[in-house]
Motif scaffolding. Structure first.
Motif, PDB file in Angstrom:
ATOM      1  N   PRO A 115       0.774  -1.279   0.008  1.00  0.00           N
ATOM      2  CA  PRO A 115       0.136  -0.107   0.008  1.00  0.00           C
ATOM      3  C   PRO A 115       0.715   1.227  -0.083  1.00  0.00           C
ATOM      4  N   LEU A 116       0.211   2.495  -0.176  1.00  0.00           N
ATOM      5  CA  LEU A 116       1.140   3.612  -0.440  1.00  0.00           C
ATOM      6  C   LEU A 116       1.831   3.947   0.760  1.00  0.00           C
ATOM      7  N   PRO A 117       1.490   3.743   1.915  1.00  0.00           N
ATOM      8  CA  PRO A 117       2.322   4.018   3.081  1.00  0.00           C
ATOM      9  C   PRO A 117       3.550   3.318   3.191  1.00  0.00           C
ATOM     10  N   VAL A 118       3.673   1.990   2.870  1.00  0.00           N
ATOM     11  CA  VAL A 118       4.642   1.210   2.753  1.00  0.00           C
ATOM     12  C   VAL A 118       5.518   1.641   1.632  1.00  0.00           C
ATOM     13  N   VAL A 119       4.920   1.931   0.361  1.00  0.00           N
ATOM     14  CA  VAL A 119       5.661   2.388  -0.727  1.00  0.00           C
ATOM     15  C   VAL A 119       6.454   3.652  -0.239  1.00  0.00           C
ATOM     16  N   ILE A 120       5.898   4.675   0.489  1.00  0.00           N
ATOM     17  CA  ILE A 120       6.824   5.757   0.991  1.00  0.00           C
ATOM     18  C   ILE A 120       7.819   5.318   1.745  1.00  0.00           C
ATOM     19  N   GLU A 174       9.754  -0.487  -6.065  1.00  0.00           N
ATOM     20  CA  GLU A 174       9.059   0.589  -6.571  1.00  0.00           C
ATOM     21  C   GLU A 174       8.634   0.751  -7.856  1.00  0.00           C
ATOM     22  N   SER A 175       9.024  -0.082  -8.828  1.00  0.00           N
ATOM     23  CA  SER A 175       8.896  -0.106 -10.407  1.00  0.00           C
ATOM     24  C   SER A 175       7.350   0.047 -10.311  1.00  0.00           C
ATOM     25  N   PRO A 176       6.504  -0.861  -9.926  1.00  0.00           N
ATOM     26  CA  PRO A 176       4.895  -0.665 -10.378  1.00  0.00           C
ATOM     27  C   PRO A 176       4.443   0.576 -10.170  1.00  0.00           C
ATOM     28  N   VAL A 177       4.842   1.298  -9.034  1.00  0.00           N
ATOM     29  CA  VAL A 177       4.531   2.587  -8.702  1.00  0.00           C
ATOM     30  C   VAL A 177       4.921   3.507  -9.769  1.00  0.00           C
ATOM     31  N   ILE A 178       6.085   3.625 -10.266  1.00  0.00           N
ATOM     32  CA  ILE A 178       6.739   4.365 -11.217  1.00  0.00           C
ATOM     33  C   ILE A 178       5.988   4.072 -12.583  1.00  0.00           C
ATOM     34  N   GLU A 179       5.834   2.520 -12.877  1.00  0.00           N
ATOM     35  CA  GLU A 179       5.001   2.610 -14.204  1.00  0.00           C
ATOM     36  C   GLU A 179       3.811   3.104 -14.081  1.00  0.00           C
ATOM     37  N   ALA A 180       2.831   2.915 -12.764  1.00  0.00           N
ATOM     38  CA  ALA A 180       1.617   3.492 -12.887  1.00  0.00           C
ATOM     39  C   ALA A 180       1.808   4.989 -12.917  1.00  0.00           C
ATOM     40  N   ALA A 181       2.914   5.757 -12.496  1.00  0.00           N
ATOM     41  CA  ALA A 181       3.012   7.044 -12.840  1.00  0.00           C
ATOM     42  C   ALA A 181       3.282   7.407 -14.133  1.00  0.00           C
TER      43      ALA A 181
END
Length: 365
Positions: free
Chosen positions: A32-37, A239-246
């Motif tokens: 989830p987002l808090p863990v990503v941060i 972190e790449s899935p978050v980067i891909e989504a962005a």
């Protein structure tokens, strides 16, 4: 016992361990987002810790061995990640090795070199370095890049911008041989070509402001360096899935994802190179940047040649026209930078503009 507790409480020890633990808990999952941060914070801390431990090792073993340790260590881990992704990714990763290697070359030869040069020339009127050693390193990088990334576009034995199995085997052997020969030259036969020089061209004595670390401290830092680099590369993948989504949300090309991950992975070299330039050891900055570019090609191509036994689908290595122009311009500009043995603010600006052009064309091809 108290000594060990103090050592663990030191952030340069605690952060790599915590980052590796976070990697183990998040690998293969969508946190989830808090863990990503939190992962992003640990990633940044692991980068800084890696730089610290690399400098401890460099102070113990001296140059150019110190630069070689950091460049090879991060590249070996990066190559392992690339090969594992290619084995599990199928046809969608056909260009992964090419994109990663080319991004590494552009980031190191223009981004890291330009930023380090800017740091050095802002402190003094010019940055001095050894043209013999740097010229040999640049020639090796240019040859490796041309053999591995340019020739596949023009060969005819295989369909598309790819090598045939025999050609890939030759490129792998040639890359490994050239890289091994360079390491021999850098560390044994002509080690003095890669030592920092003063503005009048004389070698600079090693720093004497602090005692050399003990063997035990150096081994501890070596272990923590490897832990930190594994965490950096692994967390960059997390972190790449978050980067891909962005990237997808912004409507940017998918190749931007590889560039962002390469930037994250090369952060330790970038920080170490800029810090060396700030201390007027610009030659160390060049050792780190060109050494990383060389290791990225010289170790990646043999690794994927071996992995191609198990890989399914095409393996695209040849660059397109735009990227070949950028590569040729980078080699030409770098040659003109190296020949005088010192660089000015103008050269730093030229390299940084080339790096900006690479980033811009990645976003807007």
């Amino acid at each position: 016992m108290i000594c060990y507790m103090r050592r663990f409480l030191d952030w340069t020890t605690a952060v790599p361990v915590l980052a590796l633990l976070a990697l183990a808990l998040t690998w293969g999952r969508e946190p989830p987002l808090p863990v990503v941060i939190l992962v992003a914070v640990l990633l940044a801390g692991a980068v800084l810790a890696a730089v610290h431990h690399a400098e401890v090792i460099a102070h113990r073993v001296g140059e150019p061995f110190g630069s070689l340790v950091l460049a090879v260590a991060v590249t070996v881990i990066e190559v392992a990640l690339i090969v594992s992704l290619m084995i599990s990714g199928g046809e969608k990763t056909a260009t992964l090795a090419r994109d990663t290697v080319f991004a590494a070359v552009m980031i190191t030869c223009n981004g890291i070199v330009g930023l380090s040069m800017l740091t050095a020339t802002l402190r003094r009127r010019f940055a001095a370095f050894n043209a013999e050693g740097t010229g040999g390193a640049l020639a090796t990088v240019a040859t490796l890049a041309t053999l591995s990334l340019v020739l596949p576009t023009f060969t005819t034995s295989a369909q598309g911008p790819a090598f045939s199995p025999a050609q890939l085997a030759f490129a792998a052997v040639a890359s490994l041989a050239l890289y091994g020969l360079f390491v021999l030259t850098q560390t044994v036969r002509h080690r003095d070509y890669f030592l920092p020089v003063s503005h009048d061209g004389h070698a600079i004595a090693p720093d004497e402001h602090a005692p050399r670390p003990s063997g035990r401290t150096t081994l501890t830092s070596l272990g923590l360096l490897l832990v930190a680099l594994v965490a950096v590369v692994g967390l960059a993948k997390v972190e790449s899935p978050v980067i891909e989504a962005a990237v997808s949300g912004a409507g940017l090309p998918h190749a931007v994802v590889g560039v962002v991950i390469a930037l994250l992975v090369l952060l330790p070299e970038t920080i170490a190179a800029v810090r060396a330039a700030r201390r007027d050891h610009f030659q160390i900055s060049l050792n780190l940047s060109l050494g990383s570019a060389m290791a990225s090609i010289g170790l990646t191509i043999p690794a994927i040649a071996i992995a191609s036994i198990w890989l399914e689908g095409p393996l695209v290595l040849g660059l397109g026209g735009t990227h070949m122009v950028l590569l040729a311009l980078t080699v030409g500009v770098s040659t003109l930078t190296v020949v005088p043995g010192r660089a000015t603010l103008l050269q730093s600006g030229v390299h940084l503009v080339l790096f900006a052009a690479f980033l811009f064309l990645a976003v807007s091809p």
